[in-house]
Design an enzyme around this catalytic site. Sequence first.
Site, PDB file in Angstrom:
ATOM      1  N   LYS A  18      21.960   9.419 -42.295  1.00  0.00           N
ATOM      2  CA  LYS A  18      21.634   9.794 -40.908  1.00  0.00           C
ATOM      3  C   LYS A  18      22.861  10.357 -40.200  1.00  0.00           C
ATOM      4  CE  LYS A  18      20.202   5.663 -39.758  1.00  0.00           C
ATOM      5  NZ  LYS A  18      20.436   4.988 -41.072  1.00  0.00           N
ATOM      6  N   ARG A  92      14.251   1.769 -33.933  1.00  0.00           N
ATOM      7  CA  ARG A  92      14.098   1.120 -35.237  1.00  0.00           C
ATOM      8  C   ARG A  92      12.892   0.206 -35.269  1.00  0.00           C
ATOM      9  NH1 ARG A  92      19.886   1.652 -36.296  1.00  0.00           N
ATOM     10  NH2 ARG A  92      20.421   0.899 -38.345  1.00  0.00           N
ATOM     11  N   ARG A 131      31.455   3.850 -48.793  1.00  0.00           N
ATOM     12  CA  ARG A 131      31.675   4.669 -47.591  1.00  0.00           C
ATOM     13  C   ARG A 131      33.001   4.298 -46.911  1.00  0.00           C
ATOM     14  NH1 ARG A 131      27.373   4.677 -42.950  1.00  0.00           N
ATOM     15  NH2 ARG A 131      27.492   2.446 -43.335  1.00  0.00           N
ATOM     16  N   ARG A 157      33.683  -0.307 -42.843  1.00  0.00           N
ATOM     17  CA  ARG A 157      32.888  -1.075 -41.883  1.00  0.00           C
ATOM     18  C   ARG A 157      32.631  -2.496 -42.377  1.00  0.00           C
ATOM     19  NH1 ARG A 157      28.020   2.830 -40.009  1.00  0.00           N
ATOM     20  NH2 ARG A 157      26.877   0.880 -40.232  1.00  0.00           N
ATOM     21  N   ARG A 168      21.067  -5.763 -44.530  1.00  0.00           N
ATOM     22  CA  ARG A 168      20.703  -4.612 -43.699  1.00  0.00           C
ATOM     23  C   ARG A 168      19.512  -3.865 -44.296  1.00  0.00           C
ATOM     24  NH1 ARG A 168      25.958  -1.471 -43.792  1.00  0.00           N
ATOM     25  NH2 ARG A 168      24.866   0.141 -42.637  1.00  0.00           N
TER      26      ARG A 168
HETATM   27  P1  AP5 Z   1      25.863   7.940 -43.678  1.00  0.00           P
HETATM   28  O1  AP5 Z   1      25.602   9.343 -43.216  1.00  0.00           O
HETATM   29  O2  AP5 Z   1      27.010   7.200 -43.044  1.00  0.00           O
HETATM   30  O3  AP5 Z   1      24.497   7.079 -43.632  1.00  0.00           O
HETATM   31  P2  AP5 Z   1      23.723   6.432 -42.399  1.00  0.00           P
HETATM   32  O4  AP5 Z   1      22.265   6.586 -42.682  1.00  0.00           O
HETATM   33  O5  AP5 Z   1      24.226   6.977 -41.103  1.00  0.00           O
HETATM   34  O6  AP5 Z   1      24.150   4.942 -42.630  1.00  0.00           O
HETATM   35  P3  AP5 Z   1      24.514   3.814 -41.593  1.00  0.00           P
HETATM   36  O7  AP5 Z   1      25.014   2.677 -42.420  1.00  0.00           O
HETATM   37  O8  AP5 Z   1      25.433   4.315 -40.522  1.00  0.00           O
HETATM   38  O9  AP5 Z   1      23.128   3.483 -41.023  1.00  0.00           O
HETATM   39  P4  AP5 Z   1      22.759   2.163 -40.330  1.00  0.00           P
HETATM   40  O10 AP5 Z   1      21.392   2.475 -39.867  1.00  0.00           O
HETATM   41  O11 AP5 Z   1      22.900   0.939 -41.137  1.00  0.00           O
HETATM   42  O12 AP5 Z   1      23.908   2.001 -39.273  1.00  0.00           O
HETATM   43  P5  AP5 Z   1      23.986   2.187 -37.709  1.00  0.00           P
HETATM   44  O13 AP5 Z   1      25.352   2.631 -37.401  1.00  0.00           O
HETATM   45  O14 AP5 Z   1      22.833   2.973 -37.155  1.00  0.00           O
HETATM   46  O15 AP5 Z   1      26.077   7.985 -45.266  1.00  0.00           O
HETATM   47  C1  AP5 Z   1      26.350   6.800 -45.998  1.00  0.00           C
HETATM   48  C2  AP5 Z   1      27.277   7.131 -47.193  1.00  0.00           C
HETATM   49  O16 AP5 Z   1      26.569   7.997 -48.080  1.00  0.00           O
HETATM   50  C3  AP5 Z   1      28.568   7.860 -46.821  1.00  0.00           C
HETATM   51  O17 AP5 Z   1      29.590   7.423 -47.644  1.00  0.00           O
HETATM   52  C4  AP5 Z   1      28.233   9.342 -47.068  1.00  0.00           C
HETATM   53  O18 AP5 Z   1      29.403  10.091 -47.411  1.00  0.00           O
HETATM   54  C5  AP5 Z   1      27.278   9.221 -48.255  1.00  0.00           C
HETATM   55  N1  AP5 Z   1      26.267  10.290 -48.260  1.00  0.00           N
HETATM   56  C6  AP5 Z   1      25.590  10.819 -47.206  1.00  0.00           C
HETATM   57  N2  AP5 Z   1      24.737  11.773 -47.615  1.00  0.00           N
HETATM   58  C7  AP5 Z   1      24.859  11.814 -48.983  1.00  0.00           C
HETATM   59  C8  AP5 Z   1      24.232  12.589 -50.012  1.00  0.00           C
HETATM   60  N3  AP5 Z   1      23.308  13.513 -49.728  1.00  0.00           N
HETATM   61  N4  AP5 Z   1      24.600  12.357 -51.303  1.00  0.00           N
HETATM   62  C9  AP5 Z   1      25.552  11.417 -51.622  1.00  0.00           C
HETATM   63  N5  AP5 Z   1      26.192  10.672 -50.691  1.00  0.00           N
HETATM   64  C10 AP5 Z   1      25.844  10.868 -49.390  1.00  0.00           C
HETATM   65  O19 AP5 Z   1      23.760   0.680 -37.235  1.00  0.00           O
HETATM   66  C11 AP5 Z   1      24.716  -0.335 -37.513  1.00  0.00           C
HETATM   67  C12 AP5 Z   1      24.236  -1.646 -36.912  1.00  0.00           C
HETATM   68  O20 AP5 Z   1      24.101  -1.515 -35.466  1.00  0.00           O
HETATM   69  C13 AP5 Z   1      22.848  -2.133 -37.349  1.00  0.00           C
HETATM   70  O21 AP5 Z   1      22.905  -2.842 -38.569  1.00  0.00           O
HETATM   71  C14 AP5 Z   1      22.458  -3.021 -36.162  1.00  0.00           C
HETATM   72  O22 AP5 Z   1      23.137  -4.247 -36.201  1.00  0.00           O
HETATM   73  C15 AP5 Z   1      22.980  -2.235 -34.975  1.00  0.00           C
HETATM   74  N6  AP5 Z   1      21.986  -1.266 -34.467  1.00  0.00           N
HETATM   75  C16 AP5 Z   1      22.133   0.094 -34.393  1.00  0.00           C
HETATM   76  N7  AP5 Z   1      21.033   0.664 -33.873  1.00  0.00           N
HETATM   77  C17 AP5 Z   1      20.160  -0.354 -33.624  1.00  0.00           C
HETATM   78  C18 AP5 Z   1      18.829  -0.392 -33.103  1.00  0.00           C
HETATM   79  N8  AP5 Z   1      18.190   0.741 -32.743  1.00  0.00           N
HETATM   80  N9  AP5 Z   1      18.247  -1.595 -32.986  1.00  0.00           N
HETATM   81  C19 AP5 Z   1      18.880  -2.726 -33.321  1.00  0.00           C
HETATM   82  N10 AP5 Z   1      20.129  -2.772 -33.830  1.00  0.00           N
HETATM   83  C20 AP5 Z   1      20.761  -1.586 -33.977  1.00  0.00           C
END
Ligand code: AP5
Length: 211
Positions: A18, A92, A131, A157, A168
Amino acid sequence: MVSSPMVIVLVGPPGSGKGTQAKALCERFGIPQISTGDMLRAAKKAGTLDQKLLEMMDKGGLVPDDVVIALIDGRIDAADARPGFLLDGFPRTVPQAEALASLLSRRSRDLDAVVQLDVPRHLLEERLIHRRTDKRTGQIYHLVYSPPPPGADLEHRADDRPEAVGKRLDAYEEMTAALLPYYQAKGLLRRVEGVGKPEEVTARVLAALGA
Ligand code: AP5
């Protein structure tokens, strides 16, 4: 740049890309990325995040709906969001999706599309554990597929530790089980295969958006 306001939601499990796709799409459309995860991590860095929320995040759980809804409510009126915005990681849950509908309706705005990135679980674990993020620029790297340049100031992270990653992924499956049918029923859901080079995934997303 888009000519008319555009509101896009990007959903997908942790590690589905994402953040990576959001950066490419926002650059292409000239709209800001609004990531609840980034906002919560910024609050953590600034020392303004409640201790209980910090622990929930680091252990891989979701924070309460009202917390993230308030973050979005306070962000989408900023001047840079006038041409549109891309929501990364929000909503979410169905209550979050309903809250978003009401926030948009109060502003006479529409949600244009919900893009879901599909990636199998074994690849997600591998992506998250490797990552690293540049502390200064926020650039996302993968130690194997997109390695950081020498000398980059990297951060691992807390919720990317193997013990938090499984939690997660489970939380995503449980909490979003009802979210995807919710958007499917509204005709907004576009499913995109998230495996392949990041540029290939971006091209698929653009095609799904008709852009
Ligand atoms: P990356 O692009 O970083 O993936 P991502 O989907 O953004 O992963 P996140 O871990 O950031 O998502 P998340 O939903 O857990 O975290 P968030 O910050 O929203 O890519 C991941 C890796 O893959 C990287 O190393 C990248 O280089 C690699 N990659 C990417 N594309 C690739 C490809 N095509 N091929 C190969 N490799 C690739 O949330 C964090 C925390 O915040 C949650 O756990 C929760 O506690 C809280 N939170 C956030 N939003 C909410 C909500 N709406 N409600 C409740 N709690 C929330």
